[in-house]
Design a protein around this motif. Sequence first.
Motif, short mmCIF file in Angstrom:
data_model
loop_
_atom_site.label_atom_id
_atom_site.label_comp_id
_atom_site.label_asym_id
_atom_site.label_seq_id
_atom_site.Cartn_x
_atom_site.Cartn_y
_atom_site.Cartn_z
N UNK A 196 -71.48 33.44 -29.50
CA UNK A 196 -70.61 32.36 -28.72
C UNK A 196 -71.36 31.00 -29.22
N UNK A 197 -73.02 31.16 -29.28
CA UNK A 197 -73.43 30.20 -29.87
C UNK A 197 -73.17 29.57 -31.25
N UNK A 198 -72.97 30.72 -32.00
CA UNK A 198 -72.45 30.25 -33.44
C UNK A 198 -71.15 29.75 -33.50
N UNK A 199 -70.25 30.12 -32.77
CA UNK A 199 -68.95 29.57 -32.59
C UNK A 199 -69.10 28.13 -32.04
N UNK A 200 -69.57 27.86 -31.07
CA UNK A 200 -69.92 26.80 -30.63
C UNK A 200 -70.49 25.54 -31.74
N UNK A 201 -71.57 25.92 -32.59
CA UNK A 201 -71.84 25.17 -33.57
C UNK A 201 -70.86 24.75 -34.61
N UNK A 202 -69.99 25.85 -35.20
CA UNK A 202 -69.13 25.79 -36.05
C UNK A 202 -67.89 25.06 -35.63
#
Length: 324
Positions: A40-46
């Motif tokens: 979820x952290x990576x999705x938010x950044x992307x």
Amino acid sequence: LTDTWFTMHGSRGIAATQRGTRPGDPLADLLFCLLLSGILGKIEVKSREHQGPTKLTWDGSKSAAVSLDVTHIEEIFDVSLADDVVILINGGSPQDLLTKAKAMLGIVVDTFIEHGLKISFEPQKSEALIELHGSGTQAAFEQLMIHDQGKISFNTRHLGQLEVLVTSEYKHLGTWSEKNGRMIKALTVNLASAKSSLRPLKHRVLGHERFKIATRSELTQSLILSKASFNCQIWPKLRKGEANKWNSGIMDIYRSVAGMQTTKQQNNHFKDEEVIARMAAVGPGEILVMARLRYYRRLLLNGPAPLWALLKMEMAWPNAWLHL
């Protein structure tokens, strides 16, 4: 989750699964939560180039007081617990919202695939709950629900083009959410669950005269009404039809336990006040008020800032939760 492996006590071999983790292993659940948190952290950044977190402006005061000093900013991206994930998206127009939804869906699917997880797009698994407002709503609605047959098509790098169903209701963390803040589905499910639990207990315990009415009332509160009122503390103000459904559902339970039902053979209609007094219980409306007051105390003590920001932002409307 795919292609995981584990060992078993007493076995020298390695067990490999095509789906899920080791059954009954609490460590597997912990590892899954850690993995999902990172995803979820990576999705938010992307996603920041398309959408990013929703920004909420509020006065920073965790209370029901109204202030014009709305200089505090909170960001909220997802509302998730374990594997129940909800990602919030907003847009400047209906078409902008749909464009952002397609981009977000592609990011989510690709990121999950890159970490060995596959999202199911079966009905009631992964769906899109869309609220369209403003200029262009009618055209966007017709395109989405008629021409596109209630589906959003989106592109992914790893799986090509996929589709997700658009729904008007979705179950998240045990509670049904509906478009436009309707509560009919949640009310129907909760009351049906309560009456289903009442049925096998009615003649043996709750409706049996050998038990004192006080005992039957306490058991009704803990075993039956707890299911009817599940998560009722977060409900908005009920519309007239919803309030009638709630009141009649609770009173049906009270009448059944108290033995004060109206029958065709006897003209013995009892007023709601008489039934409630007989049960030494609280009325349907008071059940909601008490649940909200208990929840309000929890909000004052431990409520997260984004939740307070959402509650304060809706206070311009008379039916806001903090006005109830």
